[in-house]
Design a protein around this motif. Structure first.
Motif, mmCIF file in Angstrom:
data_model
loop_
_atom_site.group_PDB
_atom_site.id
_atom_site.type_symbol
_atom_site.label_atom_id
_atom_site.label_comp_id
_atom_site.label_asym_id
_atom_site.label_seq_id
_atom_site.Cartn_x
_atom_site.Cartn_y
_atom_site.Cartn_z
ATOM 1 N N PRO A 11 32.339 -6.095 -17.458
ATOM 2 C CA PRO A 11 33.168 -4.886 -17.175
ATOM 3 C C PRO A 11 33.838 -4.304 -15.731
ATOM 4 C CG PRO A 11 30.676 -4.667 -16.754
ATOM 5 C CD PRO A 11 30.844 -6.371 -17.249
ATOM 6 N N LEU A 12 35.085 -3.699 -15.922
ATOM 7 C CA LEU A 12 35.514 -3.182 -15.099
ATOM 8 C C LEU A 12 35.519 -3.290 -13.685
ATOM 9 C CD1 LEU A 12 39.301 -2.413 -16.449
ATOM 10 C CD2 LEU A 12 38.168 -4.825 -15.432
ATOM 11 N N TYR A 13 34.272 -1.679 -13.796
ATOM 12 C CA TYR A 13 32.971 -1.273 -12.721
ATOM 13 C C TYR A 13 31.717 -1.567 -13.235
ATOM 14 C CZ TYR A 13 37.874 1.000 -13.838
ATOM 15 O OH TYR A 13 39.127 1.369 -14.354
ATOM 16 N N ASP A 14 30.955 -1.166 -12.647
ATOM 17 C CA ASP A 14 29.572 -1.359 -12.787
ATOM 18 C C ASP A 14 28.762 0.056 -12.539
ATOM 19 O OD1 ASP A 14 30.000 -4.086 -11.959
ATOM 20 O OD2 ASP A 14 30.549 -4.017 -9.938
ATOM 21 N N VAL A 15 27.309 0.052 -13.134
ATOM 22 C CA VAL A 15 26.092 1.712 -12.534
ATOM 23 C C VAL A 15 26.944 1.803 -11.253
ATOM 24 C CG1 VAL A 15 24.099 2.013 -13.546
ATOM 25 C CG2 VAL A 15 25.293 0.025 -15.027
ATOM 26 N N GLY A 16 27.116 3.354 -11.088
ATOM 27 C CA GLY A 16 26.635 3.501 -10.025
ATOM 28 C C GLY A 16 28.253 3.127 -9.130
ATOM 29 N N GLU A 17 29.072 3.037 -9.863
ATOM 30 C CA GLU A 17 30.198 3.034 -9.036
ATOM 31 C C GLU A 17 31.060 4.455 -9.033
ATOM 32 O OE1 GLU A 17 34.607 0.190 -9.234
ATOM 33 O OE2 GLU A 17 33.129 -0.337 -10.138
ATOM 34 N N ARG A 18 32.021 4.221 -8.059
ATOM 35 C CA ARG A 18 32.240 5.948 -8.030
ATOM 36 C C ARG A 18 33.717 5.922 -8.680
ATOM 37 N NH1 ARG A 18 33.546 9.352 -2.521
ATOM 38 N NH2 ARG A 18 34.574 7.628 -2.013
ATOM 39 N N VAL A 19 34.383 6.668 -9.369
ATOM 40 C CA VAL A 19 35.618 6.470 -10.131
ATOM 41 C C VAL A 19 36.031 7.965 -10.141
ATOM 42 C CG1 VAL A 19 34.600 4.692 -11.668
ATOM 43 C CG2 VAL A 19 34.280 6.381 -12.542
ATOM 44 N N LEU A 20 37.054 7.327 -10.757
ATOM 45 C CA LEU A 20 37.689 8.831 -11.684
ATOM 46 C C LEU A 20 38.599 8.846 -13.081
ATOM 47 C CD1 LEU A 20 41.127 8.175 -9.116
ATOM 48 C CD2 LEU A 20 39.633 9.962 -9.417
ATOM 49 N N CYS A 21 37.837 9.511 -13.667
ATOM 50 C CA CYS A 21 38.392 9.354 -15.156
ATOM 51 C C CYS A 21 38.727 10.597 -15.371
ATOM 52 C CB CYS A 21 36.833 10.045 -15.477
ATOM 53 S SG CYS A 21 36.636 9.661 -17.385
ATOM 54 N N PHE A 22 39.461 10.405 -16.418
ATOM 55 C CA PHE A 22 40.408 11.271 -16.940
ATOM 56 C C PHE A 22 39.441 12.543 -18.364
ATOM 57 C CE2 PHE A 22 43.638 8.439 -16.588
ATOM 58 C CZ PHE A 22 44.706 9.972 -16.547
ATOM 59 N N HIS A 23 39.686 13.951 -17.868
ATOM 60 C CA HIS A 23 38.990 14.595 -18.614
ATOM 61 C C HIS A 23 40.038 15.746 -19.617
ATOM 62 C CE1 HIS A 23 35.490 16.025 -20.870
ATOM 63 N NE2 HIS A 23 36.148 17.483 -20.522
ATOM 64 N N GLY A 24 40.776 15.685 -19.915
ATOM 65 C CA GLY A 24 41.805 16.358 -20.065
ATOM 66 C C GLY A 24 43.087 16.254 -19.787
ATOM 67 N N PRO A 25 43.595 16.713 -19.382
ATOM 68 C CA PRO A 25 45.216 15.667 -18.774
ATOM 69 C C PRO A 25 44.716 15.755 -17.040
ATOM 70 C CG PRO A 25 45.082 18.684 -18.284
ATOM 71 C CD PRO A 25 44.414 18.396 -19.369
ATOM 72 N N LEU A 26 43.852 15.824 -16.144
ATOM 73 C CA LEU A 26 42.988 16.071 -15.343
ATOM 74 C C LEU A 26 42.324 14.753 -15.084
ATOM 75 C CD1 LEU A 26 43.187 19.433 -14.044
ATOM 76 C CD2 LEU A 26 45.425 18.331 -14.331
ATOM 77 N N TYR A 45 34.310 -2.335 -22.908
ATOM 78 C CA TYR A 45 33.318 -1.550 -22.755
ATOM 79 C C TYR A 45 33.408 -0.128 -22.612
ATOM 80 C CZ TYR A 45 31.375 -6.205 -20.605
ATOM 81 O OH TYR A 45 30.553 -7.383 -20.940
ATOM 82 N N SER A 46 32.579 0.540 -22.945
ATOM 83 C CA SER A 46 32.454 2.044 -22.361
ATOM 84 C C SER A 46 31.571 2.281 -21.664
ATOM 85 C CB SER A 46 32.381 2.677 -24.217
ATOM 86 O OG SER A 46 32.626 2.447 -25.174
ATOM 87 N N TYR A 47 31.689 3.873 -21.165
ATOM 88 C CA TYR A 47 30.707 4.079 -19.823
ATOM 89 C C TYR A 47 30.290 5.468 -19.847
ATOM 90 C CZ TYR A 47 33.775 -0.244 -17.808
ATOM 91 O OH TYR A 47 34.168 -1.355 -17.394
ATOM 92 N N LYS A 48 29.184 5.465 -19.844
ATOM 93 C CA LYS A 48 28.710 7.058 -19.723
ATOM 94 C C LYS A 48 28.600 6.858 -17.567
ATOM 95 C CE LYS A 48 24.496 9.701 -20.301
ATOM 96 N NZ LYS A 48 23.802 9.844 -21.156
ATOM 97 N N VAL A 49 29.701 8.250 -17.953
ATOM 98 C CA VAL A 49 30.211 9.132 -16.905
ATOM 99 C C VAL A 49 29.478 10.420 -16.557
ATOM 100 C CG1 VAL A 49 31.554 7.468 -16.138
ATOM 101 C CG2 VAL A 49 32.129 9.924 -17.303
ATOM 102 N N HIS A 50 29.101 10.583 -15.042
ATOM 103 C CA HIS A 50 28.590 11.968 -15.241
ATOM 104 C C HIS A 50 29.912 12.151 -13.767
ATOM 105 C CE1 HIS A 50 26.259 15.379 -12.889
ATOM 106 N NE2 HIS A 50 26.963 14.826 -11.713
ATOM 107 N N TYR A 51 30.275 13.328 -14.457
ATOM 108 C CA TYR A 51 31.447 14.540 -13.080
ATOM 109 C C TYR A 51 30.655 14.994 -12.469
ATOM 110 C CZ TYR A 51 34.583 13.634 -17.773
ATOM 111 O OH TYR A 51 35.244 12.718 -18.476
ATOM 112 N N LYS A 52 31.671 14.863 -10.983
ATOM 113 C CA LYS A 52 30.907 14.799 -9.266
ATOM 114 C C LYS A 52 30.695 16.832 -9.619
ATOM 115 C CE LYS A 52 31.131 14.609 -4.942
ATOM 116 N NZ LYS A 52 32.234 14.602 -3.303
ATOM 117 N N GLY A 53 29.711 17.281 -9.518
ATOM 118 C CA GLY A 53 29.848 19.170 -9.300
ATOM 119 C C GLY A 53 29.320 19.647 -11.031
#
Length: 297
Positions: A11-26, A45-53
Motif C-alpha cells: 500500500p502507498l500509505y500505512d495505518v496511522g499515517e497522516r494524509v490528505l483526503c478528498f471529500h467533495g471538491p476539497l 488498496y482501499s483506506y479507512k480514514v478519519h477526518y481530523k476534527g
C-alpha cells in the motif's frame, strides 16, 4: 510447478499515517485507520480514514485515488482548492467581472445587505461543517444496516425500486404540505425540488459504495433517459441526507436558508423513522455469480 501468483504491490500509505483526503471538491487532513488489501495484482488498496476534527461517524472507506500524501505540494493544492471554492473569493471575482451595482436589501434592524450575508469569512466557511442534522436512532440503525448489507454481505438494493425517491418525496409532500402557505409553500416546494436535483447529481459521485458501481452503470444503460430519482429508493436517499452538511458547507447559502433546509430535513428524517417499514427494504438481493466475479465489496 505452476508459477507463483504475483503479489499485490504494498500500500502507498500505512495505518496511522497522516494524509490528505478528498471529500467533495476539497482536501482534508485525515489519518489512515485501516487498509483493505485488493487481493489481486494491479488492483488498488482501499483506506479507512478519519477526518481530523470530524466525528467518527464521518469515518469512511475511500479508494486510493482519493488519498494524497502529506507533502508540501499537496498541502499547496489543498490551499488552492479551498481558495477556489471559498464563496468570498467567488463573490470578489464576480464583482470584478460585472459592473452592475450590487443589489441592496431594504435596511431594517438586524438585516444585512445581500452581498454581506454571502461574503462570510474563511473561518466561518470552514465552521459550516458543524451544521448538524438530527438523525433519529432508527435512521442511524438503518444506515448501518445499509452499509453492512452492501460492503460486508455483498448484497444490493433491487432496482428499479418499487417505491422510488420521487414516490417517497411525493408521499412526504402529501402528508405535510398542508402546513405551509404563501411564501413558506414556495420555499417548501423549492427545497423538495432541490433534493431531487441533488440526488440525481450526487448519486454516481458521492452516494455509492464500490460494490454498487457496476449495478449503477448497468441500470443507466437499461434506462438511459430516466432520472435516478425514478430508479433508486429511500435507502440511497438517506445517504444523501447525512452528506448534506458537507454539501451545504460548499454553498453560499445564508443562515436563514440553511436553517430552513435543516428544519425540513429533520422533518423528513422523522417521517422516515415513522414509516421505515414501508420505504426501506428489509432484505437486499443477492447478485448473480457473474456480478460477484467482477465486483468486490
Amino acid at each position: 510447478m505452476p508459477p507463483k501468483a504475483a503479489k499485490p504491490a504494498p500500500p502507498l500509505y500505512d495505518v496511522g499515517e497522516r494524509v490528505l483526503c478528498f471529500h467533495g471538491p476539497l482536501l482534508y487532513e485525515a489519518k489512515v485507520l485501516e487498509i483493505k488489501n485488493p487481493g489481486e495484482p494491479g488492483a488498488s488498496y482501499s483506506y479507512k480514514v478519519h477526518y481530523k476534527g470530524w466525528k467518527s461517524s464521518w469515518d469512511e472507506w475511500v479508494p486510493q485515488d482519493r488519498v494524497l500524501g502529506w507533502t508540501d505540494e499537496n498541502l499547496q493544492k489543498q490551499k488552492e482548492l479551498r481558495e477556489e471554492h471559498n464563496p468570498k473569493k467567488k463573490q470578489e471575482k464576480e464583482k470584478k467581472t460585472t459592473q452592475a451595482e450590487e443589489p441592496v436589501v431594504p435596511t431594517v434592524r438586524g438585516q444585512k445587505r445581500a452581498r454581506e450575508m454571502d461574503m462570510d469569512k474563511e473561518e466561518d466557511f470552514i465552521k459550516r461543517h458543524e451544521i448538524k442534522i438530527n438523525v433519529p436512532e432508527i435512521v442511524k440503525s438503518l444506515l448501518v444496516d445499509d452499509w453492512e448489507n452492501v460492503t460486508k454481505n455483498g448484497t444490493l438494493v433491487k432496482l428499479p425500486r418499487e417505491i422510488t425517491v420521487n414516490q417517497f418525496l411525493a408521499d412526504f409532500v402529501e402528508s405535510t404540505q398542508h402546513k405551509y402557505t404563501g411564501s413558506q409553500k414556495e420555499v417548501y416546494d423549492e427545497i423538495i425540488s432541490g433534493l431531487r436535483s441533488y440526488f440525481d447529481k450526487c448519486l454516481g459521485t458521492m452516494l455509492l459504495y464500490r460494490f454498487e458501481r457496476d449495478q449503477y452503470n448497468e441500470i443507466k444503460k437499461q434506462h438511459p433517459d430516466t432520472d435516478m430519482c425514478d430508479l433508486y429508493g429511500t435507502e440511497h436517499l438517506l445517504r444523501l441526507f447525512v452528506t448534506m452538511p458537507e454539501l451545504i458547507a460548499h454553498t453560499n447559502m445564508d443562515t436563514q436558508a440553511v436553517n430552513s433546509l435543516r428544519e425540513h430535513l429533520d422533518e423528513i428524517m422523522m417521517f422516515i423513522s415513522r414509516n421505515h417499514e414501508k420505504y426501506i427494504l428489509s432484505e437486499y438481493e443477492q447478485p448473480s455469480p457473474s456480478y460477484n466475479a467482477t465486483s468486490s465489496p
